[in-house]
Design a protein around this motif. Structure first.
Motif, short mmCIF file in Angstrom:
data_model
loop_
_atom_site.label_atom_id
_atom_site.label_comp_id
_atom_site.label_asym_id
_atom_site.label_seq_id
_atom_site.Cartn_x
_atom_site.Cartn_y
_atom_site.Cartn_z
N THR A 23 21.26 4.10 -2.75
CA THR A 23 20.02 3.54 -3.30
C THR A 23 19.43 4.10 -4.53
O THR A 23 19.21 5.40 -4.36
N ARG A 24 19.15 3.60 -5.64
CA ARG A 24 18.49 3.95 -6.62
C ARG A 24 17.09 4.12 -6.61
O ARG A 24 16.47 3.28 -5.91
N ARG A 25 16.62 5.29 -7.02
CA ARG A 25 15.17 5.68 -6.84
C ARG A 25 14.81 5.70 -8.42
O ARG A 25 15.11 6.50 -9.08
N TYR A 26 13.51 5.25 -8.57
CA TYR A 26 12.92 5.18 -9.74
C TYR A 26 11.32 5.92 -9.62
O TYR A 26 10.76 5.51 -8.49
N LYS A 27 11.18 6.75 -10.50
CA LYS A 27 9.66 7.40 -10.31
C LYS A 27 8.86 6.21 -10.62
O LYS A 27 8.50 5.99 -11.90
N ARG A 51 8.09 -6.24 -7.04
CA ARG A 51 6.91 -6.47 -6.63
C ARG A 51 5.70 -5.70 -7.39
O ARG A 51 4.91 -6.62 -7.40
N LEU A 52 5.81 -4.79 -7.70
CA LEU A 52 4.99 -4.07 -8.55
C LEU A 52 4.70 -4.61 -9.97
O LEU A 52 3.62 -4.73 -10.31
N THR A 53 5.88 -4.98 -10.54
CA THR A 53 5.67 -5.43 -12.18
C THR A 53 5.75 -7.08 -12.50
O THR A 53 5.41 -7.34 -13.45
N GLU A 96 0.90 -1.19 -0.14
CA GLU A 96 0.16 -0.04 0.08
C GLU A 96 1.19 1.42 0.03
O GLU A 96 0.56 2.10 -0.65
N VAL A 97 2.06 1.26 0.79
CA VAL A 97 2.97 2.55 0.86
C VAL A 97 3.43 2.63 -0.61
O VAL A 97 3.83 3.65 -1.14
N ILE A 98 4.09 1.55 -0.95
CA ILE A 98 4.77 1.39 -2.30
C ILE A 98 3.96 2.01 -3.49
O ILE A 98 4.31 2.81 -4.11
N GLU A 99 2.50 1.69 -3.41
CA GLU A 99 1.88 1.92 -4.51
C GLU A 99 1.49 3.47 -4.44
O GLU A 99 0.95 3.92 -5.36
N SER A 100 1.49 3.95 -3.11
CA SER A 100 1.08 5.41 -3.11
C SER A 100 2.61 6.48 -3.17
O SER A 100 2.57 7.64 -3.05
N SER A 101 3.74 5.77 -3.19
CA SER A 101 4.82 6.50 -3.17
C SER A 101 5.45 7.10 -4.58
O SER A 101 5.39 6.09 -5.51
N PRO A 102 5.91 8.08 -4.64
CA PRO A 102 6.28 8.75 -5.84
C PRO A 102 7.46 7.98 -6.37
O PRO A 102 7.58 7.70 -7.47
N TYR A 103 8.38 7.52 -5.41
CA TYR A 103 9.65 6.87 -5.85
C TYR A 103 9.68 5.50 -4.99
O TYR A 103 9.33 5.38 -4.14
N VAL A 104 10.30 4.64 -6.04
CA VAL A 104 10.47 3.15 -5.56
C VAL A 104 11.61 2.83 -5.66
O VAL A 104 12.30 3.36 -6.47
N THR A 105 12.41 1.44 -5.09
CA THR A 105 13.43 0.89 -5.13
C THR A 105 13.21 -0.18 -6.38
O THR A 105 11.96 -0.61 -6.73
#
Length: 87
Positions: A51-55, A23-25, A8-17
């Motif tokens: 840590t690389r952050r992806y939009k 996990r999302l794809t 839930e936090v990941i799906e609402s976050s502007p940036y992800v690892t």
């Protein structure tokens, strides 16, 4: 070792690892790492943090596009050319 964020936090976050992108794809970590190293996925990286952050939204759309091009039988060099034309 850091704790995993909830989906839930990941799906609402502007940036992800990259791990969160897995996990999302459902795309393997090694595949996403390859796409990143080939310049097919854009990331941000603060100097003090490795840590690389992806939009999240843009990157998920790009991964979906890459998957559709692969399904059409395009090679990695062809996909890179297509992606470079759409920048």
């Amino acid at each position: 070792m850091s704790r995993q964020r909830s989906i839930e936090v990941i799906e609402s976050s502007p940036y992800v690892t990259i791990g969160e992108l897995v996990r999302l794809t459902g795309v393997r970590y090694s595949t996403l790492k390859f796409y990143t190293e080939e310049g097919m996925l854009v990331f941000e990286q603060a100097e003090e943090n490795l840590t690389r952050r992806y939009k999240r939204v843009d990157t998920i759309q790009r991964i979906s596009y890459i998957k559709s091009l692969r399904a059409e039988g395009k090679t990695i060099p062809q996909i890179k050319d297509i992606l470079n034309q759409t920048k």
